[in-house]
Write a protein that holds these residues in place. Structure first.
Motif, mmCIF file in Angstrom:
data_model
loop_
_atom_site.group_PDB
_atom_site.id
_atom_site.type_symbol
_atom_site.label_atom_id
_atom_site.label_comp_id
_atom_site.label_asym_id
_atom_site.label_seq_id
_atom_site.Cartn_x
_atom_site.Cartn_y
_atom_site.Cartn_z
ATOM 1 N N LEU A 143 0.856 -1.185 0.000
ATOM 2 C CA LEU A 143 0.000 0.000 0.000
ATOM 3 C C LEU A 143 0.890 1.232 0.000
ATOM 4 N N ARG A 144 0.626 2.161 -0.922
ATOM 5 C CA ARG A 144 1.407 3.400 -1.014
ATOM 6 C C ARG A 144 0.546 4.548 -0.512
ATOM 7 N N VAL A 145 1.039 5.238 0.516
ATOM 8 C CA VAL A 145 0.257 6.266 1.190
ATOM 9 C C VAL A 145 0.972 7.605 1.095
ATOM 10 N N GLY A 146 0.246 8.632 0.708
ATOM 11 C CA GLY A 146 0.809 9.973 0.622
ATOM 12 C C GLY A 146 0.297 10.863 1.735
ATOM 13 N N TRP A 147 1.067 11.888 2.057
ATOM 14 C CA TRP A 147 0.657 12.878 3.055
ATOM 15 C C TRP A 147 1.162 14.248 2.622
ATOM 16 N N SER A 148 0.443 15.307 3.021
ATOM 17 C CA SER A 148 0.745 16.631 2.484
ATOM 18 C C SER A 148 1.373 17.587 3.489
ATOM 19 N N ALA A 149 1.423 17.239 4.756
ATOM 20 C CA ALA A 149 2.015 18.100 5.777
ATOM 21 C C ALA A 149 2.652 17.211 6.832
ATOM 22 N N PRO A 150 3.665 17.692 7.545
ATOM 23 C CA PRO A 150 4.336 16.834 8.520
ATOM 24 C C PRO A 150 3.397 16.245 9.562
ATOM 25 N N TRP A 151 2.392 17.026 10.007
ATOM 26 C CA TRP A 151 1.474 16.500 11.010
ATOM 27 C C TRP A 151 0.584 15.397 10.418
ATOM 28 N N CYS A 152 0.319 15.469 9.119
ATOM 29 C CA CYS A 152 -0.350 14.349 8.450
ATOM 30 C C CYS A 152 0.607 13.164 8.349
ATOM 31 N N GLY A 153 1.858 13.450 8.030
ATOM 32 C CA GLY A 153 2.855 12.392 7.913
ATOM 33 C C GLY A 153 3.029 11.620 9.213
ATOM 34 N N ASN A 154 2.979 12.323 10.345
ATOM 35 C CA ASN A 154 3.115 11.643 11.633
ATOM 36 C C ASN A 154 2.034 10.587 11.824
ATOM 37 N N LEU A 155 0.789 10.957 11.504
ATOM 38 C CA LEU A 155 -0.318 10.011 11.655
ATOM 39 C C LEU A 155 -0.197 8.875 10.644
#
Length: 330
Positions: free
Chosen positions: A96-108
Motif C-alpha cells: 500500500l502506497r500512502v501519501g501525506w501533504s504536511a508533517p502533522w499528516c505524515g506523523n499520523l
C-alpha cells in the motif's frame, strides 16, 4: 429514499455514459435502465442526462447528484467489505502506497503504517510526501493508493472519506511585519497584505479559493503575490518580505525560524484534513488501513474550542500565550 436499482443505475450510467454497457454491468435489460433513469428524473424534477442517438452526457444537475452520491455509495461498499473481511478472518497482504501533504499528516500516516505492518506481517506500506502544487497528481497517476491531505476535494474520480482532524489557521508573516505583534488578525486584514500563493496549474480552483482566497468575506480584493511550487519556496518568500500566507497554525511548531512569525487568524475556517483514494482500482489494503487510521485518530485529536478537532500537541490558544511571554521576557 433512493431504491437500490435507481442508485446503481444512475451512478453506473454516470460512469459509462452508455445505456447498453450500464445494463450489462447491472445484469438487467437496457429498457429497465432507461425506465429507472426516467423514474428518477421525475422524482428529482429535472433531467439528469442529455441523450441522443450518438451520445449520453450528464446535465449540471446530474453532475451535482453524482458528486453528492458517489462518496456515500463508496463508503457503503467499504463498510460491507470490512464486515466480510472481518467475518472471514482475512489477513491483509501486498503493498500500500500512502501519501501525506504536511508533517502533522505524515506523523499520523507513519503511525498507521507501523500498526498495519504489525497486525498484517504479509503487507508492506510505503509513505511519501504529496507536493502542494499538484495535490491530486500522484493519486491520479497511480503512484499512491490513498493520501491524507487538506480538503476540500470534490472530484468525480476521487472518493473522500470523513475529515480525520482539523487545524485552526494562522497567518504566516515576516517577523518585522506590523501584524507580527498582534494577538490575532482577521480575514479582512488580508486586503491590506500581499498574499504569497501556490502555482495553480494542477490545483482545483475551489481548493485555491478555500486556502488562498482572492477576496475577503466583505468582497475586498486580496493582492496576489508570488506563486510558489513548493512549501520551502513559500517559507523563503514570506521570510524575505514578499508577502504573507495563510497556513495551518501547527506550521509554527514545524517551521518556526528567524524571519517568520505566526499570528492566529481568528475568523478563518479550519484546515480540514481527510483521506482520499481513487474511485476505480481500489487497493485491497485500503480497508485495513482505514481501520487503523480510525483507531489512531481519536488519540491524535481532541476537541478544541468551538468544537474543532485539534491534534493533541497543538495548544488550544494557538500559541498566543507563548508569544506573549516571549515578548514580555517571561
Amino acid at each position: 429514499m433512493l431504491e437500490r436499482l435507481e442508485l446503481e443505475a444512475f451512478l453506473t450510467l454516470a460512469e459509462e455514459l452508455h445505456f447498453g454497457r450500464t445494463a450489462e454491468r447491472l445484469h438487467v435489460t437496457k429498457s429497465r435502465i432507461s425506465q429507472t433513469i426516467k423514474r428518477l428524473e421525475r422524482r428529482v424534477g429535472a433531467a439528469l442526462f442529455t441523450r441522443n442517438s450518438r451520445s449520453v452526457a450528464l446535465t449540471d444537475v446530474g453532475r451535482r447528484l453524482r458528486d453528492d452520491l458517489s462518496p456515500a455509495y463508496e463508503r457503503i461498499g467499504l463498510g460491507l467489505a470490512r464486515a466480510i473481511a472481518a467475518g472471514r478472518g482475512e489477513r491483509a497482504r501486498g503493498v500500500l502506497r500512502v501519501g501525506w501533504s504536511a508533517p502533522w499528516c505524515g506523523n499520523l500516516v507513519v503511525r498507521a503504517a507501523d500498526l498495519l505492518r504489525a497486525r498484517h506481517p504479509d503487507c508492506e506500506v510505503e509513505t511519501g510526501e504529496i507536493q502542494l502544487c499538484d495535490p491530486l497528481g500522484r493519486l491520479r497517476a497511480g503512484t499512491v493508493d490513498v493520501q491524507l491531505t487538506a480538503f476540500p476535494v470534490v472530484e468525480p474520480d476521487i472518493v473522500t472519506g470523513r475529515s480525520v482532524f482539523a487545524e485552526p489557521r494562522a497567518l504566516m508573516v515576516p517577523a518585522d511585519h506590523p501584524f507580527a505583534m498582534r494577538e490575532s488578525v482577521s480575514l479582512e486584514d488580508l486586503a491590506d497584505c500581499v498574499l504569497v500563493t501556490l502555482a495553480d496549474a494542477h490545483v482545483p480552483r475551489y481548493w485555491m479559493d478555500r486556502h488562498f482566497p482572492r477576496r475577503t468575506p466583505a468582497g475586498r480584493p486580496i493582492p496576489q503575490g508570488p506563486a510558489t511550487n513548493y512549501w520551502s519556496e513559500l517559507l523563503v518568500h514570506v521570510a524575505t518580505g514578499a508577502g504573507v500566507s495563510p497556513v495551518a497554525a501547527r506550521a509554527e511548531r514545524f517551521h518556526a525560524r528567524p524571519g517568520l512569525a505566526f499570528v492566529p487568524l481568528r475568523d478563518a475556517p479550519t484546515v480540514d484534513y481527510g483521506l482520499m483514494w481513487p474511485a476505480a482500482g481500489r487497493n485491497p489494503l485500503l480497508l485495513p488501513f482505514l481501520d487503523v487510521v480510525d483507531e489512531l485518530a481519536p488519540s491524535a485529536v481532541r476537541s478544541g474550542p468551538g468544537g474543532a478537532n485539534w491534534p493533541c500537541d497543538c495548544p488550544p490558544d494557538g500559541g498566543r500565550a507563548q508569544r506573549s511571554a516571549d515578548r514580555s521576557g517571561e
